[in-house]
Scaffold this motif. Structure first.
Motif, short mmCIF file in Angstrom:
data_model
loop_
_atom_site.label_atom_id
_atom_site.label_comp_id
_atom_site.label_asym_id
_atom_site.label_seq_id
_atom_site.Cartn_x
_atom_site.Cartn_y
_atom_site.Cartn_z
N LEU A 13 0.82 -1.21 0.00
CA LEU A 13 0.00 0.00 0.00
C LEU A 13 0.86 1.27 0.00
CD1 LEU A 13 -2.78 -1.03 2.55
CD2 LEU A 13 -2.98 -0.86 0.07
N THR A 14 1.90 1.28 0.83
CA THR A 14 2.76 2.46 0.92
C THR A 14 3.45 2.74 -0.40
OG1 THR A 14 3.16 1.98 3.25
CG2 THR A 14 4.64 3.54 2.19
N SER A 15 3.94 1.69 -1.04
CA SER A 15 4.65 1.87 -2.31
C SER A 15 3.71 2.32 -3.41
CB SER A 15 5.35 0.56 -2.70
OG SER A 15 6.33 0.22 -1.74
N ALA A 16 2.48 1.87 -3.38
CA ALA A 16 1.50 2.35 -4.37
C ALA A 16 1.25 3.83 -4.19
CB ALA A 16 0.20 1.56 -4.24
N LEU A 17 1.14 4.28 -2.94
CA LEU A 17 0.86 5.69 -2.66
C LEU A 17 2.08 6.56 -2.95
CD1 LEU A 17 -1.04 5.24 0.73
CD2 LEU A 17 -2.05 6.00 -1.43
N PHE A 18 3.22 6.16 -2.40
CA PHE A 18 4.41 6.99 -2.52
C PHE A 18 5.08 6.83 -3.89
CE2 PHE A 18 8.91 8.06 -1.67
CZ PHE A 18 8.73 9.32 -1.13
N GLY A 19 5.01 5.62 -4.45
CA GLY A 19 5.69 5.36 -5.72
C GLY A 19 5.14 6.14 -6.88
N SER A 20 3.84 6.41 -6.87
CA SER A 20 3.26 7.18 -7.96
C SER A 20 3.83 8.59 -8.00
CB SER A 20 1.74 7.26 -7.78
OG SER A 20 1.14 8.00 -8.82
N ILE A 21 4.21 9.12 -6.83
CA ILE A 21 4.71 10.49 -6.75
C ILE A 21 6.23 10.55 -6.91
CG2 ILE A 21 4.91 12.51 -5.23
CD1 ILE A 21 2.29 11.63 -3.94
N ALA A 38 11.79 -8.85 -2.39
CA ALA A 38 11.01 -8.93 -3.63
C ALA A 38 9.70 -8.17 -3.51
CB ALA A 38 10.75 -10.40 -3.99
N VAL A 39 9.03 -8.28 -2.35
CA VAL A 39 7.77 -7.56 -2.14
C VAL A 39 7.99 -6.06 -2.32
CG1 VAL A 39 6.09 -6.86 -0.39
CG2 VAL A 39 6.64 -9.27 -0.68
N GLU A 40 9.02 -5.54 -1.67
CA GLU A 40 9.27 -4.09 -1.75
C GLU A 40 9.65 -3.67 -3.16
OE1 GLU A 40 9.17 -0.44 -1.13
OE2 GLU A 40 8.77 -1.70 0.60
N ALA A 41 10.48 -4.45 -3.84
CA ALA A 41 10.90 -4.08 -5.20
C ALA A 41 9.73 -4.11 -6.17
CB ALA A 41 12.00 -5.03 -5.67
N VAL A 42 8.91 -5.15 -6.08
CA VAL A 42 7.77 -5.29 -7.00
C VAL A 42 6.73 -4.20 -6.73
CG1 VAL A 42 5.85 -6.79 -7.65
CG2 VAL A 42 8.14 -7.74 -7.39
N ALA A 43 6.44 -3.95 -5.45
CA ALA A 43 5.46 -2.92 -5.12
C ALA A 43 5.96 -1.53 -5.52
CB ALA A 43 5.15 -2.96 -3.63
N SER A 44 7.23 -1.26 -5.29
CA SER A 44 7.80 0.04 -5.66
C SER A 44 7.79 0.24 -7.16
CB SER A 44 9.22 0.17 -5.12
OG SER A 44 9.23 0.19 -3.70
N ALA A 65 5.23 -10.49 -9.45
CA ALA A 65 4.93 -9.55 -10.54
C ALA A 65 4.37 -10.26 -11.78
CB ALA A 65 6.19 -8.78 -10.93
N ALA A 66 4.01 -11.53 -11.64
CA ALA A 66 3.55 -12.29 -12.81
C ALA A 66 2.41 -11.59 -13.54
CB ALA A 66 3.12 -13.69 -12.38
N THR A 67 1.49 -11.02 -12.76
CA THR A 67 0.36 -10.32 -13.38
C THR A 67 0.83 -9.13 -14.21
OG1 THR A 67 -1.17 -10.98 -11.66
CG2 THR A 67 -1.75 -9.02 -12.91
N GLY A 68 1.90 -8.46 -13.75
CA GLY A 68 2.43 -7.33 -14.49
C GLY A 68 2.91 -7.71 -15.87
N TYR A 69 3.40 -8.93 -16.02
CA TYR A 69 3.85 -9.40 -17.33
C TYR A 69 2.68 -9.82 -18.21
CZ TYR A 69 8.52 -9.64 -15.21
OH TYR A 69 9.70 -9.32 -14.59
N ILE A 70 1.54 -10.14 -17.59
CA ILE A 70 0.40 -10.63 -18.35
C ILE A 70 -0.58 -9.52 -18.72
CG2 ILE A 70 -1.61 -12.18 -18.23
CD1 ILE A 70 0.07 -13.95 -16.34
#
Length: 622
Positions: A213-221, A252-258, A519-524
């Motif tokens: 959640l944090t990476s989705a919020l902060f990563g967009s900015i 991996a969680v942090e890298a993929v979310a970021s 991140a499998a969904t990201g590739y699909i």
């Protein structure tokens, strides 16, 4: 590295403030003539890079030969771009690419290209300059263009270095990077973390969900997946390890979310503005088409975290360690208002630069509204946020300038058409094969590059081929953006994953496997968008709703199959069936959707009747 050169910082600070003032003036009064606007932007960037990124960073600040060289490079930058200002009438009236270059044009243009490549090397490494040099070499020896022609393109026209990439950097990106710095310095980053902790910290696998959640919020900015990893990961990764997650999985969680922050509206790490410029559409259109794919990406990561935590019998953090959401919103909830201000201003029809300016101007006054955040609303923090934002923009400025060289060569050498023809001939008019080849090319082209230049290069090379095979323009752009983003977590050159491993202590191979599963969904998703534009809200509302529902079911099934848990731990057969059901649900076809849904429901029914095997809880790390 930069902090060691305090005298350089003292010199750079007024230049950074002047650069910020220039861009505010442009927003309020309108952009000057194109070479003046883009040239001034790039001149500020070049001067600051040669001041802040010294020739010999490991030597003492008293090593004057190195600093003297940097001073010479600053002077040469002023000379090269100042020449364009002085000779403005001559440049605007000459026949570009037809009139023979004067000796001064050729000499200064050659020097200018060298300065851009060196500044790019200092800020983001050697990879992008090597790519630019490779394209210049191809232009001369593969396409038969003369060096003077290439200098003309890159120095005296708006098709190379002064082309669309640097225009987007000057018009949009720097303003939103400064906005991100203002948000961070005002203490709003604490809001994102506390809000995520209050919402998800006590849930199964809480800290990992907080990272998502944090990476989705902060990563967009933030504008950088790697910067996002280092910012939020320093907090979330130790929490995940404490709860019992393996170091490889935590990283991996942090890298993929970021990484997902780069595709998450509304800001999308400034990629939205680059896309809008290339597609010739509005920013809000880009946000619209990116919304559902981004939500699918984060839904997949969120459920993957949940299933992994359930499989390992992990629990959330104790309630006494969690902030209460009511207290968080009372103390810091107002700090989300600048983001709503930006979106609101855009929706009523004002330009993105104006929205960024107003949003940035509102950050510290809004922080001043509450006693709990008033301490951050100081003049020193405003100056610090401004200089930090300008400094953070230097990488993007130089990346866009170097990417402009690549785009210029592609545009005038015909290599883009040849690449399109190559993919078309290899795929033999098979759209699926063409998409696979494009995805592989995108990952290779993006390795070692920041998202923005990786996307720009891929747009020039890959998008025309997809459009020619019938993919809608919007889907084609989103396709290459996704793989430009995913290249930073795709082995072997997984920059963001390396950054996360430096915090988690994870090993490359286990963390690579974990990130690919997460991140499998990201590739699909890009393939789904190419075949089913309804996911991009380009069909009827009913089509888009059905596509979104089946896609969500599909990503949940895929996450369950890859991580071996749905309601209970899955057998090998159940995992295979879930993965098959996921692909059925992701294919935009009524029959495949029905088969996928029936398979998933069957496994749900079977597991609901089967008792769960007891699994010992993992030991909690200190």
């Amino acid at each position: 590295m930069i902090a060691r050169f305090r005298s350089a910082d003292m010199l750079a600070t007024p230049i950074m403030l002047a650069m910020a003032t220039f861009h505010v003036w442009v927003v309020l009064t309108g952009a000057p003539q194109v070479f003046i606007f883009r040239g001034t932007h790039l001149l500020f960037g070049l001067a600051l890079v040669f001041i802040l990124f010294p020739s010999f960073p490991k030597t003492s600040r008293l090593f004057w030969p190195g600093r003297a060289l940097d001073a010479v490079l600053v002077a040469l930058s002023v000379t090269c771009i100042g020449y364009l200002f002085v000779e403005e009438d001559y440049i605007l009236t000459r026949f570009a690419l037809v009139s023979e270059l004067a000796p001064a044009d050729l000499a200064l243009g050659t020097l200018f290209i060298g300065l851009v490549l060196e500044a790019t090397r200092r800020t983001i490494g050697i990879m992008l300059p090597l790519v630019a040099i490779a394209f210049l070499t191809y232009g001369m020896f593969g396409a038969g263009l003369s060096w003077s022609y290439l200098v003309d393109v890159n120095y005296l026209t708006t098709e190379g270095i002064f082309g669309i990439p640097i225009s987007v950097s000057a018009t949009y990106i720097i303003l939103f990077i400064v906005f991100g710095a203002f948000v961070e310095k005002s203490g709003a980053g604490r809001l994102f973390i506390d809000f995520a902790m209050a919402v998800a910290g006590g849930a199964t696998g809480g800290p990992a969900k907080v990272a998502c959640l944090t990476s989705a919020l902060f990563g967009s900015i933030s504008g950088s997946s790697t910067a996002n990893v280092m910012t939020t990961g320093s907090f979330t990764i130790p929490l995940m390890k404490r709860l019992g997650y393996r170091p490889a999985f935590a990283g991996a969680v942090e890298a993929v979310a970021s990484t997902g922050g780069q595709i998450m509206p509304p800001i999308m790490g400034a990629a939205a503005f680059v896309m809008a410029e290339f597609m010739g559409t509005s920013y809000l259109t880009v946000v619209k088409i990116a919304a559902i794919p981004a939500l699918l990406y984060f839904a997949a990561v969120f459920f993957a975290i949940h299933f992994e935590a359930k499989r390992m019998s992990m629990r959330g953090l104790p309630a006494e360690e969690l902030p209460r959401i009511g207290a968080v919103l009372r103390e810091r909830g107002h700090q989300i208002l600048p983001l709503f201000i930006i979106v609101g201003i855009l929706m009523v029809g004002y330009s993105a630069p104006y929205a960024a300016l107003i949003g940035t101007a509102s950050v510290f006054p809004i922080a001043y509204l509450r006693k709990t955040t008033r301490g951050d609303a100081t003049l020193a923090n405003v100056i610090d946020a401004t200089t930090t934002g300008v400094r953070n923009s230097l990488q993007v400025i130089m990346a866009c300038a170097a990417a402009g060289i690549v785009v210029g060569v592609i545009g005038f050498s015909g290599v883009g058409m040849e690449f399109t023809n190559l993919i078309s001939s290899l795929s033999r008019d098979s759209l699926m094969l063409a998409l696979v080849l494009t995805a592989l090319a995108g990952i290779v082209l993006g390795m070692g590059l920041p998202t923005t230049p990786a996307y720009i290069v891929q747009v020039a090379l890959l998008v025309p081929g997809l459009v020619e095979l019938g993919v809608r323009l919007e889907a084609a752009h989103l396709f290459v953006l996704y793989f430009a983003c995913l290249s930073v977590i795709t082995p072997p050159v997984a920059i963001s994953l390396f950054a996360a491993n430096s915090l988690s202590g994870g090993k490359l191979i286990p963390s690579s496997i974990a990130s690919l599963k997460l991140a499998a969904t990201g590739y699909i998703v890009p393939f789904m968008a190419a075949y089913g534009p309804a996911l991009l809200l380009l069909g009827s509302p009913l089509q888009s709703l059905l596509a979104a529902i089946t896609a969500v079911c599909g990503v949940i099934a895929l996450s369950a199959g890859l991580h071996g848990y749905l309601l209970r731990r899955c057998s090998i057969l159940e995992r295979l069936m879930l993965v098959g059901a996921a692909f059925g649900l992701m294919i935009p076809d009524v029959l495949s959707d029905g088969l996928g849904l029936a398979t998933a429901l069957l496994i749900l029914l079977v597991q609901s009747r089967r008792p769960e095997e007891p699994v010992p809880a993992p030991s909690v790390a200190n």
